[in-house]
Structure formats: structure tokens, C-alpha cells
Design an enzyme around this catalytic site. Structure first.
Site, PDB file in Angstrom:
ATOM      1  N   GLY A  96      47.755  43.842  33.763  1.00 57.79           N
ATOM      2  CA  GLY A  96      47.572  44.346  32.411  1.00 57.79           C
ATOM      3  C   GLY A  96      46.618  45.517  32.313  1.00 57.79           C
TER       4      GLY A  96
ATOM      5  N   ILE B  89      45.632  37.912  26.322  1.00 58.22           N
ATOM      6  CA  ILE B  89      45.760  36.454  26.442  1.00 58.22           C
ATOM      7  C   ILE B  89      44.394  35.792  26.602  1.00 58.22           C
ATOM      8  CG2 ILE B  89      48.116  36.548  27.272  1.00 58.22           C
ATOM      9  CD1 ILE B  89      47.083  36.221  30.123  1.00 58.22           C
ATOM     10  N   GLY B  90      43.393  36.492  26.098  1.00 56.30           N
ATOM     11  CA  GLY B  90      42.049  35.936  26.161  1.00 56.30           C
ATOM     12  C   GLY B  90      41.202  36.599  27.228  1.00 56.30           C
TER      13      GLY B  90
ATOM     14  N   GLY C 168      47.534  31.789  28.890  1.00 54.76           N
ATOM     15  CA  GLY C 168      48.915  31.765  29.349  1.00 54.76           C
ATOM     16  C   GLY C 168      48.985  31.260  30.781  1.00 54.76           C
TER      17      GLY C 168
ATOM     18  N   GLU D 176      43.242  37.185  38.759  1.00 55.71           N
ATOM     19  CA  GLU D 176      43.748  36.213  39.720  1.00 55.71           C
ATOM     20  C   GLU D 176      42.962  36.211  41.018  1.00 55.71           C
ATOM     21  OE1 GLU D 176      48.418  36.165  38.574  1.00 55.71           O
ATOM     22  OE2 GLU D 176      47.644  37.960  39.534  1.00 55.71           O
TER      23      GLU D 176
END
Ligand SMILES: Cc1cc2nc3c(=O)[nH]c(=O)nc-3n(C[C@H](O)[C@H](O)[C@H](O)COP(=O)(O)OP(=O)(O)OC[C@H]3O[C@@H](n4cnc5c(N)ncnc54)[C@H](O)[C@@H]3O)c2cc1C
Ligand code: SF4
Lengths: 327, 729
Positions: free
Chosen positions: B513, B470-471, B243, B691
Site C-alpha cells: 500500500g 485498514i488501520g 484485514g 508483514e
């Protein structure tokens, strides 16, 4: 993609007649053509599949050269023992292009005919004289970082994007063409053409003509280099590339066959370069002289101005390395 | 039964450390990995749906104006064409992350080149695509749309502005000062899976399989766009092929598929082409950033200035939060920070891989290198000297602070030479070789989350939430957290994600998450443990569970008495956010080579040392760091969105021409995880990871380029043409 009719050409003759009409095209690996059809940059109504025609051979020629079948894949060609031994510049150039997956599908004939990567050519909502004659050139005054600095015209500043043909130009290869009338051989150096006023014409193939193979002259040995300058280390087209076949004896160049990619609408070959280099001892001054000759008529379009100094510096690097390797 | 927990105080009990199953933190491989690599994990477009029609979006070819006429007849007679949808409810851009309401609707009004204006639906995808290209559209173009951020009107983001002390004076008084301006180009998320949706109505009930990151918000966005009740919608996103921010909010294909399916009375699938993904989803804004640093002779910062110009469409609230970590990373009592937004007509600027720091840190950390050189101080030492005691603006304490440790540990592991640094010292053949470093920082985000955990008498457990994976490894870490708490091997914990039929999770984004949904699972498991403890006759904090039994041999099945035990954990971040500044920290070290002739840069090796709270799974955590570092190579060297200066269209809109790093660009990467427990970050003491790995790494490469060849560049990405422009022959 528009609906199209797909025919497996059963023979060379029929491939010729199938592709003679203006809305017909040949397809080999499909790695370039299918992408362009999806974007509706190419809109053939009929496709003639060449894959059953044979021409996938790689074999010795009578004069000791090598015949590369048009349908042999780029991978088969690059790993062929004779190519690796006798024409290393070709193996290196092929391996510098695309990715392994693409090279496994891409054919030698298709590679020669691949279209430019100009962003405006591939976007049908933008003007492009090559795609739509008379619509204008989007790249001039647009994003033209990848574009040509040699042999451009007011109509088009696109580059021929391939690598393999640059090595073939340095090797002085010949393209074998089979046509509706007769078969003919075209020196690779004359196969691709400059844009001029007809940028949609990229090579000398006439309608209905099929490439059947490429012949390489007998091996010349020497130091063979392929240098590709690019923004990432793989899977990117050349900003500038140089194929070089160089020999030095007694401290002087005895051979300097050079061809350049990323600079023009065709692999660029300038015979004056060899004239200037052969018989001279390698030196920075000499390399500069060669670069001056190469770039005498070079013209930047803003974004791609850097290619002029980059070509000069890359030429220095290649000649320097060749001189060191040969010594 | 629902259990609510709001965290108002740091939780330093570190309960998870006392559990006995010993699976948390272990390098467990991703549980869905095999399904993915064998092609059996269905992505959004891959669900077999009978009688499904195919839709293709038609996009605008002007930057601003109106689509005055859509000539449906021009395509309705083409083979297979079923309908042209130009419903006013079509959305024309992707929703921003956590928007919770529909993004801009009304496809007739065009705000950027490439904006969806209609959907063509046909029996086959090929027919729809062909018809979409043929659809006749007339425009009334409103010329002169501002396209260039440098000359467009700007607005100040006032809540970002900080003026503290007198920076101008500090600059004048400084022993060493730096005043430099950097630029970064726009970036695309470049997720592998294109955006896709299949919509199917049963009466008034709508089911959509889509590729989305935050179902909890996406369902409200979709309901709002369609004007239907949320209760009537089910969104499913079990597997998402990346994503990177581009799937935070619903994008155009979701609403288009739903409207078309309604109109046609049959299911409709809409998959964006790669070009459309680039042209009408999200871009990271390009930035221009001025950095001012004032320091004493020993390198202590007395002044800190960071002003940035970013861009977005008129009316969009999102402004690339470039200054996010600049507010607290280094001291300096005289401060000036300001964020300006230029209003231009390019596609929406939104969250793309670490919004904020991914663009801001490369500038800040490159400026720190300039300062280190001026002051003659080792760059690692310069940073160590400027770590503030507390947030230099708000005065809040840090929840934890690992920067010093990361700098030291990273320098050690990398073999950083702290001796005097001068550029152009090492040459191998054609290549200049050099090293560089940078700090990493990424604010810690956390959000409300719900998850249901069912413990079954057969010694298995089930975790259910609409959280997405999302992986990144969410399936796996949730199995580990529940397994650890309940004394079960992770294999026996089934995790069911990505379905709004389940309790609402926070979604995946902003690296929140794992701490958020992990905490919800923790809360549910803790409640289950309390129940079990009561049955076993011990206090919960003495209950030891392992391999499905208590330490004194009572089987979980027996304790449950043959019945499922179900608890829904509801985690809510509390006031703690107002009491602490919480961030992940780290340090990057890079060695690069720069070709003296061609200006090509290759990264030889790179190391990142990161502190991000508890490591939940050593393998997936490390993988997140590797991915982050890889993206930072992209920011440094290759990634740049190019827009046509005349009509504003995005020029390089596929993965051949938008250059993300390829394997050959990514050398041996090393990750040093600096484990810590941050009790204020979450009840599981974990923070975000993904991130952080890309927040600053580009500067380590830029600084290494300078150290290698003496080219001090101020513009990212540092492509060969730019390196050459400042390199002597
Ligand atoms: C993402 C990407 C990256 C790439 N990177 C590079 C790169 O770095 N360097 C590089 O050199 N190339 C690169 N390529 C291009 C690739 O090498 C070509 O697509 C490939 O060589 C074309 O061969 P093909 O057999 O697939 O041709 P096709 O796609 O089948 O055909 C291409 C064209 O050639 C014509 N044609 C094919 N065979 C014949 C024949 N025998 N006679 C007459 N006409 C014929 C077709 O009609 C068509 O017009 C890249 C391609 C892609 C998609
Ligand atoms: S450079 Fe050539 S290919 Fe590109 S837009 Fe101009 S005419 Fe078309």
C-alpha cells in the site's frame, strides 16, 4: 437466539417459580448464558433476571467465615479485603479467569453454573450428549485437547472449565441454595457432578432452585496458591489448574488441601491426597506418591494424553513452591 | 489532468529528502485516530440506512456434496422473515487477493463444512439469525472427501521448483549438514471487525458499504459475480477494522447483500458472525516443510533445500508461497526447492498476514539455528557468512540489502552474546531462560496506483483515491507525502479514501500500500510542483515550498490565481522488477523463559531490526513492526486452527478458543529501524513494512526455547504439551 420472555424476578420466591418450568432459566451476569443463547445451545423461552434480588453482599458469618453473595461479581469478590487477606487462593483463582471486563459482569452464582467449553457442545451442528441426549459425543475421537482425564464416561469427557470453584473446593466452601420447598446447603465438593450416563446434569440444582450465596469456613491460613497452566498467559481456560492450601510445621505437612481444575467434569478433590501428604516431609518421592494417587484412574483420549504428565508435573511445582514458601 | 509515470530505472535522486516542509518520516499520530477511539468513524455495518433489512447466511454441515433441497417454507412464515435467497450467483468462498473476478459461485454445490448455501433475510437481525438456524436443508453427501493434507492427492507448483546443482551430493560432502522437517498449523486472520456489507440499489445503480482491503479489484469481482457493469457499482470502505488478508477479495456477504437488496427492493445488511468469519473466509494453510542445509566447516552453505507441502480446495490457484524468501535469502550453489499442494476440503486457503514467509521463515530460520549449533558458529555470524552477493537462483542484483546491518545493529541493541551457546545454562526458580535470533525477509511488492491531488488557493490540499486504510496509517502518510511535496502542514491536507468514486488505488495487501499509493501521490504532487514552478519562474527542482509559500515569499494561493490545481498521478511499476530482487530484511532477537515443570513459554523481551526503505512516518512504521512481532509470537506459541478429523469442520472458531497473543503475552518490544533509500523499490524509495515484522520472528522464539531448556521442537505452535513432550523432568 430464539425469542424469549424476560422477567425481572421481584423476589426470591418468584425467581423460584419463574425458573421452575423446563423452558425457563435464570440469568445473572449473562456472560455465559447469552453467548450460548446466541448459538442456540441454550434455548430458554423465559428468562428470570436475578439481578434485583439483592444477594450481592459479601459479609462476615457468625463463625468467622465469609458469605459471598451469589450476585456479587467476580471482581467485587476478588478485591474484597477479607478475601484477599484470609482466602488468597480464591482471589488468585478468580483473577486467573476470563478478563477484567468479563469478571466485572460475571457473578459468583453464574460462575459456579458456567457450562463446559467443549467445542462440540457449543456447535449445534455437531453431536453432543450433553446438549442433545443420545446424539453421541463429538469430542471422543475428535479434537479433545481440553478434555477430561478423570471421572469421564463413555457419554461425555467434558471438563468443568471454571477457576473460582477450584479454589472453593480446596477451601471446602458451601453453596447456599434456595428452592421451592426448602433452602439447603450443599458442600461445594458435592455441588458439581460427574457426567456418567446423564452428562446434561452438571450440578445438583433442581428446577426452580437458585443459588443465593457461598459460605467460606473460618480462615485456615497457610500458604495458599493457585496455579493455572494455559496456552496463553491470560484469557484462556486451564489445561490444568491447582488450588492449594498448605501448612508445614517441623518440616512436615500439617495441611494439604488440594483441588484440581481442567481434569474433570467438576473441580477435582481427592481426600486421599491430604492423607498421603500430611505428616510427611516434602520430597520428590512424596510428590510422586501424591501424583500417583491423583492419577491412578486417569485416562487420556489421545489429544489430551499430555494432561496426565502435565498434572503430575504441575503438582510437583505447586507442592515444591508451597514447601519453599512455607519454610 | 492525468500524469503517468512508469518506473523503469532506480530513482536515486531521493527528491523527498530535499523538500523543506520537514514532515515526512516524522512520528505524526494517525489522523483518524480520534474518530476511531471515540466511535465516530463508521465501519461497514454502522452506516445508518433507512428501511434496511437484515440478512444472515446459512452454512453447510457437510464437507462435500450438494444441497439438494432448501425448504424455504420452513422459515418464510416465521416472524419478520422476508426472503430466503439461494440465487445461483451467491459466492461460496472469498475471492483470492487481486483475483479481479468472481470467486466460485453456485451455493448448491458444497465444497467444505461451513460453506454458505443461502441467505435468510428478515426485518431484524435476531429474526434472521433464528430463521437461519431453522432453515431446512437436505443434502446429498459425497462421502470420503479428502480432509487430511498428509494423505490427500498433491500437485506440484511447477513455477516454484528449482533444481540447481546436486543437493544430495552436497549433503553427502558437507562438513555439517541438517535435514529437518517442520510443521506449522493453519492460521486465521483474526481481524477484529467481522466481515459486513450493506447493499442499496437505486435503479440499476448499486452502492455497497463493505469492509474490504482492495476496492480496485473488489469492484470487478462484485460486478462479475452479479453480472452487472462496474460503472453501476460504488463500493465504500472508509474504515476497516483490520484485514490481515481476509478482506483482500470480496467475501460471501457482499454478493449476498447485493442480491438480496435487489430481490427485496430495499437495502440489506449482512454481517458475518465470528464463527462464520472463521469458517468461510480464509485460512492460512498448514504446512509441512523439509529443510536441508549443507555447509562447509566454516558454515558457508553449499547446498540449500526447502520442500513444502501446503493445501487448498480443489481448483484454487493459491498455494501458500512458503518458499518466497528461501529463493534468495541465503547462498548455496546446490539447490532444491519445491512446493506441493494437497487438495482437501477445508475452507479456502488464501492470504493471511504475510502469506509465504510467515510460515516459511519460521522453518528456515529454526533450521539455521540447528546448523549453527552443529557447526559451532554463532547464529548471527552464520547468517552474516551466507548473505549472497546476488540472487542465488536468478542471478539478479539486490535493489538494496540491509540484512547484515540489521543483524549487527539488532545484536548490538539487544546485547546479543556471541560467545559459545549451550542450552540449559540459565535458571531462575522454575524457569529456564534463553535467547534466540532469526533473520527476517519479506519480498517487496508494488502495484499500479492512481490518486488525485487538488491544491487549493486557500493553502489546503485534497488527496483522493479508492485506496483503503485498514488501520495501518495510510491516511496519515499520504497527508505527509503531499504535505512534504507541496509545502503544507499535514493538517491542511485532507485525505479521502475508500470510495470507488475516486481514482483507483492498489488497495492494502502484501504490504504494498504505502509504496504504491505513496508513489501515485508523489507523481501527482510532482506535476503540481512543476506547474507552480513554472508560475514562480524557477525550475521545479529548485522550487522550495514551505508553510504554503515559496522560499522567496510567494503564497501558493497567489500562484494559483484563485483556481484549484488538480493532477491525477498514475504510477506504474516498470521493467525494474525484472532487473532487481527487492526485499525487506531484518533480524529478530528474543529472550524467553520456559517453565521447567509445565512447559509454558513466556517471551520476556523481543527486538526487531528492520530495513524497509524510507520511513514515511516513524510512529506508524514502528507500530506496524510491533504488530508484526506480536503476530510472530502467535505463530510461535499460540495460534493453531484445529479441524475435526472426521468431517473437516473448523473446531476452534472464535477468539476465545483461537488463541492470538493477548497483552500479557507481549512483553516490551523494541524496534530498530535501519533506514535506507531503495531507489529501485519505488520513486519514494519506500518498501513494504507491515508483514516483514512477522517473517521469521517465530523462529527467534523457537531458537530461544531450545537455548533455554534444550527442547528442540519442530512443530509450531510450541504449546506446553509439545514443550513437555521433549523435556526431561
Ligand atoms: C471468553 C470467556 C472466557 C472466560 N474465561 C474464563 C476462565 O478463564 N475461567 C473461568 O472461571 N471462567 C471463565 N469464563 C466464564 C465466566 O467466568 C462465566 O461466564 C461467568 O462466571 C458466568 O457468570 P454470569 O453471572 O455471567 O452467569 P450467567 O451467564 O448469567 O449464567 C450462567 C449460568 O448460571 C445460571 N445461574 C446464574 N446465576 C444463578 C444463580 N444465582 N442460581 C442458579 N443459577 C444461576 C444461569 O441460569 C446460567 O445457566 C469465561 C467466559 C468467557 C465468555
Ligand atoms: S465431551 Fe461432553 S460436552 Fe463434549 S461433545 Fe462429548 S458429550 Fe458433548
Amino acid at each position: 437466539m430464539r425469542p424469549f420472555e424476560f422477567t425481572r424476578a421481584p423476589s426470591l420466591k418468584e425467581a423460584g417459580s419463574l425458573t421452575a418450568a423446563s423452558d425457563s432459566m435464570a440469568i445473572a451476569g449473562g456472560t455465559n448464558l447469552l453467548d450460548l443463547m446466541k448459538l442456540q445451545v441454550e434455548t430458554p423461552s423465559r428468562l428470570a433476571d436475578l439481578n434485583r434480588l439483592g444477594f450481592a453482599q459479601i459479609e462476615d458469618t457468625d463463625d468467622g467465615g465469609l458469605l459471598l453473595g451469589a450476585l456479587a461479581t467476580n471482581t467485587e469478590t476478588a478485591v474484597h479485603p477479607r478475601v484477599r487477606r484470609d482466602y488468597p487462593v480464591l482471589a488468585r483463582a478468580i483473577l486467573a479467569g476470563a478478563t477484567q471486563q468479563l469478571r466485572n459482569k460475571a457473578t459468583n452464582g453464574g460462575n459456579l453454573c458456567q457450562r463446559t467449553r467443549c467445542f462440540y457442545f457449543t456447535n449445534i451442528d455437531q453431536p453432543c450428549n450433553k446438549r442433545e441426549p443420545g446424539s453421541g459425543c463429538g469430542a471422543i475421537d475428535g479434537i479433545a485437547k481440553l478434555h477430561a482425564i478423570l471421572g469421564t464416561s463413555d457419554q461425555c469427557i467434558a471438563t468443568y472449565p471454571g477457576d473460582m470453584a477450584v479454589a472453593l473446593s480446596a477451601l471446602d466452601a458451601t453453596v447456599l441454595v434456595s428452592g421451592p420447598g426448602t433452602d439447603r446447603s450443599v458442600p461445594l465438593r458435592e455441588f458439581h457432578v460427574l457426567p456418567g450416563d446423564t452428562p446434561w446434569v452438571e450440578n445438583v440444582l433442581e428446577r426452580g432452585e437458585i443459588i443465593t450465596g457461598i459460605t467460606l469456613p473460618p480462615p485456615v491460613g497457610g500458604t495458599q496458591l493457585y496455579r493455572k497452566v494455559r496456552e496463553r498467559s491470560s484469557y484462556a481456560f486451564a489445561l490444568v489448574s491447582i488450588a492449594a492450601i498448605v501448612e508445614i510445621a517441623d518440616g512436615k505437612f500439617t495441611r494439604a488441601d488440594l483441588a484440581f481444575g481442567g481434569l474433570a467434569h467438576k473441580p477435582w478433590h481427592d481426600p486421599h491426597l491430604a492423607d498421603a501428604l500430611v505428616g510427611q516431609a516434602p520430597s520428590r518421592e512424596l510428590f510422586d506418591t501424591a501424583a500417583d494417587i491423583l492419577l491412578e484412574d486417569a485416562r487420556g483420549y489421545g489429544e489430551n494424553d499430555f494432561k496426565i504428565p502435565l498434572a503430575r508435573r504441575t503438582l510437583h511445582a505447586v507442592l515444591q513452591q508451597a514447601a519453599e514458601d512455607a519454610a | 489532468m492525468k500524469v503517468h509515470f512508469k518506473q523503469d530505472e532506480p530513482d536515486n535522486a531521493n527528491r523527498l529528502d530535499g523538500m523543506k516542509q520537514d514532515v515526512l518520516g516524522k512520528p505524526v499520530s494517525r489522523v483518524e485516530g480520534l474518530a476511531k477511539v471515540t466511535g465516530t468513524a463508521p465501519y461497514a455495518a454502522e452506516y445508518p440506512v433507512a428501511n434496511c433489512a437484515e440478512g444472515v447466511l446459512v452454512t453447510s454441515t457437510i464437507a462435500r456434496g450438494d444441497a439438494t433441497h432448501i425448504d424455504k417454507d420452513s422459515v418464510l412464515s416465521m416472524p419478520g422473515v422476508l426472503a430466503v435467497i439461494d440465487d445461483e450467483r451467491l459466492t461460496t468462498r472469498a475471492a483470492q487477493g487481486t483475483a479481479n473476478e468472481a470467486p466460485k459461485q453456485g451455493p448448491r454445490q458444497v465444497c467444505y463444512w461451513g460453506q454458505p448455501i443461502a441467505l435468510v433475510v428478515a426485518e431484524s437481525f435476531e429474526q434472521a439469525r433464528d430463521a437461519a438456524k431453522h432453515l431446512g436443508v437436505e443434502y446429498r453427501e459425497e462421502g470420503g472427501a479428502p480432509l487430511d493434507p498428509a494423505s490427500a492427492e498433491t500437485e506440484e507448483q511447477e513455477d516454484e521448483t528449482v533444481r540447481q546443482g546436486d543437493l544430495a551430493q552436497a549433503m553427502r560432502d558437507a562438513a555439517h549438514s541438517v535435514d529437518v522437517t517442520y510443521t506449522t498449523k493453519g492460521h486465521a486472520s483474526a481481524a477484529m471487525e467481522p466481515h459486513a456489507a450493506i447493499a442499496e440499489w437505486e435503479g440499476d445503480r448499486l452502492t455497497v458499504h463493505a469492509s474490504l482491503q482492495m476496492l480496485n479489484y473488489n469492484i470487478s469481482e462484485l460486478a462479475d459475480a452479479l453480472g452487472v457493469e462496474e460503472e453501476n457499482i460504488r463500493l465504500v470502505s472508509r474504515f476497516v477494522g483490520g484485514g490481515f488478508g481476509s478482506k483482500l477479495g470480496i467475501s460471501e456477504e457482499v454478493v449476498a447483500a447485493a442480491l438480496a437488496a435487489r430481490e427485496l427492493g430495499r437495502p440489506v445488511r449482512v454481517v458475518l458472525s465470528r464463527q462464520q468469519v472463521f469458517q468461510c473466509i480464509m485460512r492460512r494453510s498448514e504446512t509441512t516443510q523439509r529443510l536441508r542445509l549443507a555447509a562447509t566447516s566454516d558454515g558457508t552453505l553449499t547446498g540449500f533445500g526447502h520442500e513444502a507441502l501446503v493445501s487448498n480446495l480443489p481448483g484454487e490457484e493459491f498455494a501458500e508461497p512458503v518458499l518466497q524468501s528461501s529463493h534468495f535469502l541465503y547462498g548455496g550453489e546446490n539447490r532444491e526447492l519445491m512446493l506441493m499442494v494437497a487438495r482437501i476440503h477445508r475452507m479456502t486457503a488464501g492470504s493471511v498476514r504475510a502469506p509465504g514467509e510467515a510460515a516459511g521463515m519460521p522453518a528456515l530460520e529454526a533450521a539455521m539455528d540447528v546448523l549453527a549449533e552443529k557447526a559451532g558458529i554463532d547464529p548471527v555470524e552464520l547468517r552474516l557468512r551466507n548473505i549472497p552477493e546476488k540472487n542465488p537462483e536468478e542471478g539478479l542484483p539486490f535493489s538494496s540489502h540491509t540484512l547484515a546491518q540489521c543483524l549487527k545493529q539488532g545484536a548490538d541493541a539487544f546485547g546479543w552474546d556471541s560467545g559459545p551457546r549451550r542450552p540449559r545454562q540459565r535458571r531462575e526458580g522454575e524457569w529456564w531462560i534463553g535467547t534466540g535470533m532469526a533473520s527476517a525477509a519479506r519480498v517487496h511488492n508494488i502495484a499500479e496506483a492512481r490518486a488525485r491531488v487538488t491544491l487549493r488557493p486557500d493553502g489546503t490540499a485534497l488527496v483522493e483515491t479508492d485506496m483503503t486504510d485498514i488501520g495501518t496509517g495510510t491516511y496519515t502518510i499520504l497527508a505527509q507525502i503531499a504535505g512534504e511535496m507541496l509545502g503544507l502542514p499535514p493538517k491542511t491536507v485532507m485525505v479521502d479514501l475508500g470510495d470507488t468514486a475516486h481514482p483507483r488505488g492498489p488497495g492494502s495487501g502484501g504490504s504494498w500500500g504505502a509504496p504504491s499509493i505513496g508513489s501515485a501521490v508523489y507523481v501527482a504532487c510532482k506535476a503540481i510542483r512543476e506547474e507552480l514552478a513554472a508560475k514562480a519562474g524557477v525550475a521545479e527542482d529548485r522550487l522550495e515550498l514551505k508553510k504554503g509559500a515559496t522560499s522567496d515569499g510567494q503564497e501558493i494561493g497567489d500562484l494559483l490565481g484563485g483556481k484549484d490545481l488538480v493532477r491525477e498521478g498514475h504510477y506504474e511499476p516498470g521493467d525494474i522488477e525484472d532487473d532487481y530482487t527487492a526485499s525487506g530484511f531484518g533480524a529478530f532477537f528474543a529472550e524467553v523463559r520456559v517453565n521447567a515443570y509445565t512447559g509454558e513459554t513466556r517471551v520476556d523481551r523481543m527486538l526487531g531490526a528492520f530495513g524497509f526503505g524510507r520511513v514515511l512516518n516513524a510512529k506508524t512504521a514502528r507500530s506496524q513492526c510491533l504488530g508484526g512481532i506480536t503476530w510472530s509470537i502467535g505463530v510461535a506459541l499460540t495460534e493453531a486452527l484445529e479441524f475435526d478429523p472426521r468431517d473437516g469442520h473448523l473446531v476452534n472458531c472464535d477468539l476465545a478458543e483461537y488463541h492470538v497473543p493477548v497483552h500479557r503475552d507481549v512483553p516490551d518490544l523494541e524496534v530498530a529501524m535501519v533506514e535506507e533509500r531503495d531507489g529501485a523499490a519505488s520513486p519514494i524509495q519506500a518498501k513494504g513494512i507491515g508483514e516483514l515484522g512477522m517473517c521469521g520472528g517465530a523462529a527467534a522464539i523457537a531458537n530461544a526455547i531450545y537455548n533455554a531448556c534444550g527442547a528442540r521442537l519442530f512443530d509450531y505452535p510450541m504449546t506446553p504439551d509439545r514443550v513437555l513432550s521433549v523435556t526431561a523432568d
